[in-house]
Design a protein around this motif. Structure first.
Motif, PDB file in Angstrom:
ATOM      1  N   TRP A  14       0.823  -1.206   0.000  1.00 44.60           N
ATOM      2  CA  TRP A  14       0.000   0.000   0.000  1.00 44.60           C
ATOM      3  C   TRP A  14       0.859   1.260   0.000  1.00 44.60           C
ATOM      4  N   PHE A  15       2.076   1.161   0.550  1.00 43.02           N
ATOM      5  CA  PHE A  15       2.945   2.330   0.623  1.00 43.02           C
ATOM      6  C   PHE A  15       3.554   2.684  -0.731  1.00 43.02           C
ATOM      7  N   ARG A  16       3.368   1.832  -1.730  1.00 46.94           N
ATOM      8  CA  ARG A  16       3.839   2.187  -3.066  1.00 46.94           C
ATOM      9  C   ARG A  16       3.017   3.321  -3.655  1.00 46.94           C
ATOM     10  N   ASP A  17       1.799   3.473  -3.156  1.00 47.24           N
ATOM     11  CA  ASP A  17       0.949   4.582  -3.582  1.00 47.24           C
ATOM     12  C   ASP A  17       1.372   5.824  -2.800  1.00 47.24           C
ATOM     13  N   ALA A  18       1.925   6.812  -3.514  1.00 44.11           N
ATOM     14  CA  ALA A  18       2.438   8.010  -2.842  1.00 44.11           C
ATOM     15  C   ALA A  18       1.342   8.731  -2.076  1.00 44.11           C
ATOM     16  N   ARG A  19       0.099   8.630  -2.555  1.00 42.99           N
ATOM     17  CA  ARG A  19      -0.997   9.293  -1.876  1.00 42.99           C
ATOM     18  C   ARG A  19      -1.229   8.676  -0.500  1.00 42.99           C
ATOM     19  N   PHE A  20      -1.141   7.364  -0.417  1.00 46.62           N
ATOM     20  CA  PHE A  20      -1.333   6.691   0.868  1.00 46.62           C
ATOM     21  C   PHE A  20      -0.172   6.981   1.815  1.00 46.62           C
ATOM     22  N   SER A  21       1.059   6.800   1.350  1.00 51.20           N
ATOM     23  CA  SER A  21       2.217   6.971   2.229  1.00 51.20           C
ATOM     24  C   SER A  21       2.354   8.411   2.712  1.00 51.20           C
ATOM     25  N   ALA A  22       2.064   9.398   1.836  1.00 48.90           N
ATOM     26  CA  ALA A  22       2.150  10.798   2.253  1.00 48.90           C
ATOM     27  C   ALA A  22       1.064  11.136   3.267  1.00 48.90           C
ATOM     28  N   ALA A  23      -0.139  10.589   3.062  1.00 51.61           N
ATOM     29  CA  ALA A  23      -1.222  10.834   4.021  1.00 51.61           C
ATOM     30  C   ALA A  23      -0.889  10.230   5.378  1.00 51.61           C
ATOM     31  N   VAL A  24      -0.319   9.029   5.382  1.00 48.87           N
ATOM     32  CA  VAL A  24       0.093   8.395   6.636  1.00 48.87           C
ATOM     33  C   VAL A  24       1.160   9.236   7.333  1.00 48.87           C
TER      34      VAL A  24
ATOM     35  N   THR B 194      -6.832  11.447   6.316  1.00 50.17           N
ATOM     36  CA  THR B 194      -7.505  10.170   6.532  1.00 50.17           C
ATOM     37  C   THR B 194      -8.369   9.790   5.337  1.00 50.17           C
ATOM     38  N   SER B 195      -9.153  10.736   4.856  1.00 48.94           N
ATOM     39  CA  SER B 195     -10.008  10.461   3.704  1.00 48.94           C
ATOM     40  C   SER B 195      -9.181  10.146   2.463  1.00 48.94           C
ATOM     41  N   SER B 196      -8.074  10.853   2.285  1.00 46.93           N
ATOM     42  CA  SER B 196      -7.203  10.606   1.134  1.00 46.93           C
ATOM     43  C   SER B 196      -6.601   9.213   1.192  1.00 46.93           C
ATOM     44  N   ALA B 197      -6.157   8.796   2.370  1.00 43.28           N
ATOM     45  CA  ALA B 197      -5.561   7.465   2.501  1.00 43.28           C
ATOM     46  C   ALA B 197      -6.598   6.363   2.309  1.00 43.28           C
ATOM     47  N   MET B 198      -7.778   6.503   2.913  1.00 43.88           N
ATOM     48  CA  MET B 198      -8.802   5.473   2.792  1.00 43.88           C
ATOM     49  C   MET B 198      -9.315   5.340   1.366  1.00 43.88           C
ATOM     50  N   ALA B 199      -9.262   6.433   0.600  1.00 41.80           N
ATOM     51  CA  ALA B 199      -9.734   6.388  -0.782  1.00 41.80           C
ATOM     52  C   ALA B 199      -8.846   5.529  -1.671  1.00 41.80           C
ATOM     53  N   THR B 200      -7.629   5.233  -1.230  1.00 38.39           N
ATOM     54  CA  THR B 200      -6.723   4.422  -2.054  1.00 38.39           C
ATOM     55  C   THR B 200      -6.891   2.933  -1.811  1.00 38.39           C
ATOM     56  N   LEU B 201      -7.706   2.541  -0.812  1.00 37.61           N
ATOM     57  CA  LEU B 201      -7.779   1.142  -0.400  1.00 37.61           C
ATOM     58  C   LEU B 201      -9.039   0.471  -0.911  1.00 37.61           C
ATOM     59  N   PRO B 202      -8.985  -0.846  -1.215  1.00 39.34           N
ATOM     60  CA  PRO B 202     -10.204  -1.587  -1.544  1.00 39.34           C
ATOM     61  C   PRO B 202     -11.163  -1.578  -0.362  1.00 39.34           C
ATOM     62  N   ARG B 203     -12.453  -1.473  -0.637  1.00 38.15           N
ATOM     63  CA  ARG B 203     -13.424  -1.316   0.450  1.00 38.15           C
ATOM     64  C   ARG B 203     -13.485  -2.532   1.354  1.00 38.15           C
ATOM     65  N   HIS B 204     -13.273  -3.739   0.791  1.00 40.17           N
ATOM     66  CA  HIS B 204     -13.397  -4.921   1.637  1.00 40.17           C
ATOM     67  C   HIS B 204     -12.213  -5.071   2.579  1.00 40.17           C
ATOM     68  N   ARG B 205     -11.163  -4.241   2.411  1.00 42.09           N
ATOM     69  CA  ARG B 205     -10.039  -4.237   3.359  1.00 42.09           C
ATOM     70  C   ARG B 205     -10.118  -3.041   4.287  1.00 42.09           C
ATOM     71  N   ALA B 206     -11.331  -2.539   4.481  1.00 43.45           N
ATOM     72  CA  ALA B 206     -11.496  -1.319   5.275  1.00 43.45           C
ATOM     73  C   ALA B 206     -10.990  -1.491   6.707  1.00 43.45           C
ATOM     74  N   GLY B 207     -11.288  -2.651   7.308  1.00 42.06           N
ATOM     75  CA  GLY B 207     -10.859  -2.864   8.691  1.00 42.06           C
ATOM     76  C   GLY B 207      -9.349  -2.855   8.823  1.00 42.06           C
ATOM     77  N   THR B 208      -8.663  -3.570   7.924  1.00 38.94           N
ATOM     78  CA  THR B 208      -7.207  -3.623   7.975  1.00 38.94           C
ATOM     79  C   THR B 208      -6.610  -2.261   7.652  1.00 38.94           C
ATOM     80  N   GLY B 209      -7.181  -1.576   6.645  1.00 41.57           N
ATOM     81  CA  GLY B 209      -6.665  -0.260   6.297  1.00 41.57           C
ATOM     82  C   GLY B 209      -6.844   0.743   7.415  1.00 41.57           C
ATOM     83  N   ALA B 210      -8.021   0.744   8.040  1.00 45.63           N
ATOM     84  CA  ALA B 210      -8.259   1.655   9.162  1.00 45.63           C
ATOM     85  C   ALA B 210      -7.302   1.351  10.309  1.00 45.63           C
ATOM     86  N   ALA B 211      -7.047   0.063  10.540  1.00 46.82           N
ATOM     87  CA  ALA B 211      -6.131  -0.324  11.612  1.00 46.82           C
ATOM     88  C   ALA B 211      -4.728   0.199  11.342  1.00 46.82           C
ATOM     89  N   MET B 212      -4.281   0.090  10.079  1.00 46.72           N
ATOM     90  CA  MET B 212      -2.944   0.554   9.751  1.00 46.72           C
ATOM     91  C   MET B 212      -2.820   2.061   9.962  1.00 46.72           C
TER      92      MET B 212
END
Length: 555
Positions: free
Chosen positions: A284-294, A402-420
């Motif tokens: 997931w960190f390969r997506d610059a949008r996710f890693s920068a938001a984190v 938070t919204s930017s990072a969650m938008a990069t993730l598949p919805r069915h992995r919402a629990g794992t993504g939110a946890a990360m």
């Protein structure tokens, strides 16, 4: 188990799979959000509520626990670190066994350890029970965000996440006020005992209102990865706190712990990269949008929790305020977040998340520079203005990131993504307390030591430990302690200046990183198609053909 009525109405996509984003909106969704916000505020509040009691906990029994400076840091970080390191596994647990079940289990566990913490007989027992509370909190937080992602339609999801993020930031800000109010009328254990009735009411509301949901693909747990992560962060923080405790960062024990912690974390990264289904999906960190938001979220909590740790001592010991007065002085921090957080996602849609997060972090940098010039004679309005600007700046960053990072993730992995997301946020907060608290302690000790030689050997360690200890010694000495009190306050103010400048440097580095890495515009349709394709590749059997389970199906 029967599926939710709303899940039976999920229309099928072109390929015969259920498309959860096309599901009718749950009519109870705002009541569900209210329950989730109460649960979230309860557990996040405990990351900061203890800070206002630190001076009390340092007092000898029966008024306090006689905790040392390092024990006070661990009283904060034992909760935060366990909370952070178990969040990812808790997210997997929620996705597998059901988010509602996980949320209820976490609330009840949190309440049980809160009752135990309230009756701790020593600092070690308090640290251990706080760690137990962290286990319960880790089960609660990822379940809340995952439920929001499942019950709200795409058009309302950003607003719901914005309110969720605002409540989390607000909980951290109002923690000292709540703690000060309780300490004004009760003993320090009331800070934890108050959780018990709230847990019981909240658990009943969740049981009645929140719908069940889960990921139909059962992903395995990763106990080795969790153990490496817990051990690595724990040993690293131990080294940082030990450096502040001894005042000497060059001793072998400090470097051994810090390097050992970094080595264990490197092993954790290597282990996760080799696993087919890791607890922490580093892809997931390969997506610059996710890693920068984190990065933005982690840096904000580094500054928020780290500054809360030492600003309480400034307000109580340097300015002489009571616990309640000190907590009320931090109210502008909460007001700033209340004002700006609801606008964050709208501003991100209009100007892009990069512009909003960069501006918020830049303003946070400036506020820390402002804090660095505070002393015992600074007017109160100056402190309040800085707290308001800091809260507003952080309120701009959190929902947009938070919204930017969650938008990069598949919805069915919402629990794992939110946890990360929450895990890395709490790691940032724990490192903020460890780094800034240790830096403050070491600089304070270095500056106050030359003035402690006239003291008896029995009183010198207490005065050296913290500014609160030095003022306690000065009170015992009566008129002869006036000079000691003045020197201790001057030493603390000088140490706070160095600490605030360091925090400003961290904020500036985060500002530059976010500006360079976070995309400024909303993701286009191609990005959405890539995520949909990734979701289908990850779980080809989960959505099967017609009649298969949807993303929200309950096993």
């Amino acid at each position: 188990m029967l599926r939710n009525e709303s899940e039976n109405l999920v229309p099928e996509g072109r390929d015969g799979t259920h498309d959860p984003d096309d599901a009718p909106a749950d009519p109870r969704r705002w009541r569900v959000l209210a329950c989730l916000v109460v649960s979230l505020v309860l557990v996040v509040l405990d990351t900061s509520i203890v800070s206002v009691a630190l001076r009390t906990l340092a007092l000898p029994p029966p008024d306090g626990l006689g905790a040392s400076s390092s024990e006070l840091q661990w009283a904060v970080d034992s909760y935060t670190l366990v909370f952070a390191t178990l969040l990812v596994s808790a997210g997997v647990f929620a996705d597998r066994f059901g988010r509602k079940r996980t949320l209820l289990a976490g609330l009840l566990l949190f309440g049980a350890f809160s009752a135990a913490a309230a009756h701790s007989d020593g600092a070690g027992e308090l640290i251990a029970t706080r760690a137990g509370m962290g286990i319960g909190a880790a089960l609660v937080v990822p379940a809340t965000l995952a439920v929001i992602t499942n019950v709200f339609p795409p058009g309302e999801r950003a607003k719901a996440i914005g309110l969720w993020a605002a409540s989390a930031g607000l909980a951290v800000a109002i923690g000292p006020v709540t703690g000060g109010l309780l300490l004004e009328h009760f003993w320090w254990g009331s800070l934890f005992l108050i959780n018990v009735p709230i847990v019981l009411v909240g658990a009943a509301a969740v049981a009645v209102t929140v719908p069940e949901s889960a990921d139909p693909v059962h992903r395995p747990f990763d106990p080795v990865g969790v153990l490496l992560c817990v051990a690595g962060l724990g040993v690293l923080v131990l080294g940082i706190i030990k450096g502040g405790e001894t005042g000497d960062w060059t001793t072998p024990v400090v470097w051994a712990n810090m390097l050992g912690g970094l080595l264990l974390l490197a092993c954790f990264v290597g282990w996760e990269r080799r696993r087919a289904q890791p607890a922490l999906d580093l892809r997931w960190f390969r997506d610059a949008r996710f890693s920068a938001a984190v990065a933005a979220i982690s840096v904000v909590f580094f500054g928020l929790l780290g500054s809360s740790f030492y600003m309480i001592f400034y307000l109580q010991s340097v300015r002489g305020y009571t616990a309640l007065q000190a907590g009320c002085c931090l109210l502008p921090l909460a007001v700033g977040q209340i004002v700006f957080s609801p606008q964050s996602t709208a501003m991100a849609r209009r100007h892009g998340p990069r512009a909003v997060c960069t501006a918020g972090l830049a303003m946070t940098t400036l506020t820390f520079l402002g804090v660095s010039v505070l002393d015992q004679h600074s007017p109160l309005w100056q402190c309040e203005a800085l707290f308001f600007l800091m809260g507003g700046a952080m309120g701009c960053v959190m929902p947009a990131a938070t919204s930017s990072a969650m938008a990069t993730l598949p919805r069915h992995r919402a629990g794992t993504g939110a946890a990360m997301l929450n895990s890395l946020r709490q790691v940032g907060g724990a490192l903020g307390v460890a780094v800034l608290g240790s830096l403050l302690a070491s600089h304070y000790q270095g500056r106050v030591d030359p003035h402690l030689h006239p003291l008896p050997d029995t009183l010198r360690p207490l005065a050296q430990e913290s500014v609160a200890g030095a003022l306690t010694v000065a009170d015992r000495l009566g008129p002869h302690g006036t000079d000691l009190a003045a020197h201790a306050v001057d030493a603390f103010v000088a140490a706070m200046r160095v600490t605030s400048l360091t925090a400003a440097g961290v904020m500036l580095a985060g500002t530059v990183a976010v500006f360079l890495s976070l995309r400024g515009k909303r993701e286009g349709r191609d990005g959405q198609d890539r995520r949909d394709g990734q979701a289908r590749q990850e779980r080809p059997d989960a959505a099967g053909g017609r009649g298969g389970k949807g993303a929200d199906a309950v096993p």
